[in-house]
Write an enzyme that holds these catalytic residues in place. Sequence first.
Site, PDB file in Angstrom:
ATOM      1  N   ARG A 130       4.315   0.641  21.209  1.00  0.00           N
ATOM      2  CA  ARG A 130       4.594   0.248  19.844  1.00  0.00           C
ATOM      3  C   ARG A 130       5.900   0.896  19.381  1.00  0.00           C
ATOM      4  O   ARG A 130       6.218   2.033  19.752  1.00  0.00           O
ATOM      5  CB  ARG A 130       3.439   0.718  18.959  1.00  0.00           C
ATOM      6  CG  ARG A 130       3.521   0.403  17.483  1.00  0.00           C
ATOM      7  CD  ARG A 130       3.419  -1.065  17.226  1.00  0.00           C
ATOM      8  NE  ARG A 130       2.984  -1.360  15.853  1.00  0.00           N
ATOM      9  CZ  ARG A 130       3.226  -2.500  15.248  1.00  0.00           C
ATOM     10  NH1 ARG A 130       3.921  -3.453  15.846  1.00  0.00           N
ATOM     11  NH2 ARG A 130       2.783  -2.724  14.021  1.00  0.00           N
ATOM     12  N   THR A 408       4.626 -12.125  16.959  1.00  0.00           N
ATOM     13  CA  THR A 408       3.834 -11.602  18.055  1.00  0.00           C
ATOM     14  C   THR A 408       3.550 -12.678  19.098  1.00  0.00           C
ATOM     15  O   THR A 408       3.468 -13.848  18.792  1.00  0.00           O
ATOM     16  CB  THR A 408       2.509 -11.076  17.487  1.00  0.00           C
ATOM     17  OG1 THR A 408       2.815 -10.171  16.440  1.00  0.00           O
ATOM     18  CG2 THR A 408       1.670 -10.410  18.534  1.00  0.00           C
ATOM     19  N   SER A 479      -0.979  -1.477  13.716  1.00  0.00           N
ATOM     20  CA  SER A 479      -0.878  -2.848  14.207  1.00  0.00           C
ATOM     21  C   SER A 479      -2.253  -3.509  14.198  1.00  0.00           C
ATOM     22  O   SER A 479      -3.282  -2.836  14.240  1.00  0.00           O
ATOM     23  CB  SER A 479      -0.324  -2.854  15.639  1.00  0.00           C
ATOM     24  OG  SER A 479      -0.433  -4.132  16.226  1.00  0.00           O
ATOM     25  N   SER A 480      -2.248  -4.842  14.174  1.00  0.00           N
ATOM     26  CA  SER A 480      -3.486  -5.611  14.321  1.00  0.00           C
ATOM     27  C   SER A 480      -3.648  -6.158  15.735  1.00  0.00           C
ATOM     28  O   SER A 480      -4.651  -6.840  16.017  1.00  0.00           O
ATOM     29  CB  SER A 480      -3.494  -6.780  13.323  1.00  0.00           C
ATOM     30  OG  SER A 480      -3.533  -6.323  11.995  1.00  0.00           O
ATOM     31  N   GLY A 500      -0.567 -13.468  15.595  1.00  0.00           N
ATOM     32  CA  GLY A 500      -1.107 -13.961  14.335  1.00  0.00           C
ATOM     33  C   GLY A 500      -1.168 -12.953  13.210  1.00  0.00           C
ATOM     34  O   GLY A 500      -1.881 -13.176  12.229  1.00  0.00           O
ATOM     35  N   GLY A 501      -0.452 -11.820  13.323  1.00  0.00           N
ATOM     36  CA  GLY A 501      -0.462 -10.862  12.217  1.00  0.00           C
ATOM     37  C   GLY A 501      -1.867 -10.388  11.904  1.00  0.00           C
ATOM     38  O   GLY A 501      -2.635 -10.010  12.798  1.00  0.00           O
TER      39      GLY A 501
END
Length: 598
Positions: A130, A408, A479-480, A500-501
């Site tokens: 990340r 993403t 983050s997701s 997809g956030g």
Amino acid sequence: MNLKHVLLLSTSILSIVACKSQQAVQQSTTIQKPAENQGFYQFTNEDPNASPFFAKKASVYAKNGLATSAHPVASQVGVDILKMGGNAIDAAVATQFALSVVHPAAGNIGGGGFMVFRDKKGKTFTLDYREKAPENASRDMYLDENKNVKAGQLSWVGHLASGTPGSVDGLEQAHKRFGKLTWQQVLQPAIDLAENGVKLTAREARGLNNVRAELIKFNPNKTYFMKADTAKWKEGDVLVQKDLAKTLRLIQAQGRKGFYEGETAKLLLAEMKRGGGIITQKDLDNYHAVWRDAVIDTYKNLKVISMPPPSSGGIALIQLLKFVEPYPLKKWGWHSDSTTQVMIEAERRVYADRSKWLGDPDFVKVPQKELLDAEYLKKRWQDFQFSQASDSKVIKGGTIAGFESTETTHSSFVDKEGNAVSITTTLNGSYGSKVVVDGAGFLMNDEMDDFSIKPGVPNVYGLIGNEANAIAPNKRMLSSMTPTIVEKDGKLMMVLGTPGGSTIITSVFQVFLNVAEHDMTMQQAVDALRFHHQWMPDRTTFEDGAFTEKTLIRLREKGYKMDAQKNTIGRMDCILVLPDGTYEGGADVRSDDTAVGY
């Protein structure tokens, strides 16, 4: 098709590979499709004309290896690497670099990501690459003197939006530890794609046209991703990226040094200086990906392996599964009012916990064990009742003793030995910060928006963060992303993930249940219409057609705000291992996503 053909990228072969009809992809395997009655699921007898699927797409089956990613050419690169004798890590690394060329909206070397790896013996590893906040970042850097968020979306577009990139370091670490082929071999396909050009899909052409004004705004006097005659891109146009090829060659020759030092680093730092960015050479020198322990738990007889913080995905996914595990979802049926209600209520509570507790574990103490504790989850659920919707204004992050509140793209891979990789990478927004590094040809990320730029204020995805995710120098933003691997009886079963956030977590959740509870094939599970709730704002968005009118009436009568939307939710790229060992690829019909196997 062999690797030489891909590397040469002849126009005829590229046209076949990129064919959205999937004809070429399906010719890559001779595996027979399972019986038609596999995946017995039907929508509901309330409306026999309704379909549960966004569209229907044929599965891809393979015996020896399979790659599924956001772009057909990138997936083909992955499979050709497998055919050369590479393993799943080699295929994953080669595909990620290929995506940086063929999928500029999200494929990246200017961003970061997460990898979950399960080797053929069942050992699991997760790699966190990340992005990090630059050393000169500060908690209130996007606030004015009155502590209000400054105008201009500075955390979302432009030079100040970028964190220190992690992709190159992370991919090199993964390859050094587990790869079989040489670094030069896995980089070569991406280099040839950049130098010789790639034909644009209709979606990629449309994306470049849509972002043109922002690219001009943030890249004055540059011509990256622009047609020479200023005309609009169209499907079939060839995008050549000579500067990116030069950058990839430096990475091929020097590894991480070819990106974080030398010519590429100088170009990146000059770009930061030109636009008021704050990344320094010290930030580049100090960036290193981190191997972390996977989040592992069970759902009934399945073992779920996912990503730990600073990804919120693993903890959130397992919380969601634990909340719904006691209920007879299979008996109730897919998207019935009862099934949907418990899923929404689980999502409401999980996203509230995400907001309160999750952040970079190198900076804040994340109560991972406590958040997954059975008694804690029981207390979080005790105010749920079937008679009416919960109120998100009342539902807060849970209380844990001893703690104080403080774009993403996804790809999945399996090889003939059973090694599996689930990898999600991102620039955050589509085309990242919209800044292209002059002379190097790659887009920078806009990951700083994934911090809580002001605790309690939602980011662009509507996610609310608090102190645990406040900006700090060298800190990784929450983050997701939810790259996930699933086992059954000690054997590999599924490889899951999506972009997809904020909808990433709920999309993985739903596809998992579509297979585990509703007996869908992997392609059906991916194609099935989806919905999303994230605590705040207190509403459920869904892909149009995901529910029958009778179900919507029942849910709305209980107080649920149900909003249909034309935008799609998630773009899954997944793999299911069938009982006979055959791999089934599920590549999302919503985009150019493609599974290729052999």
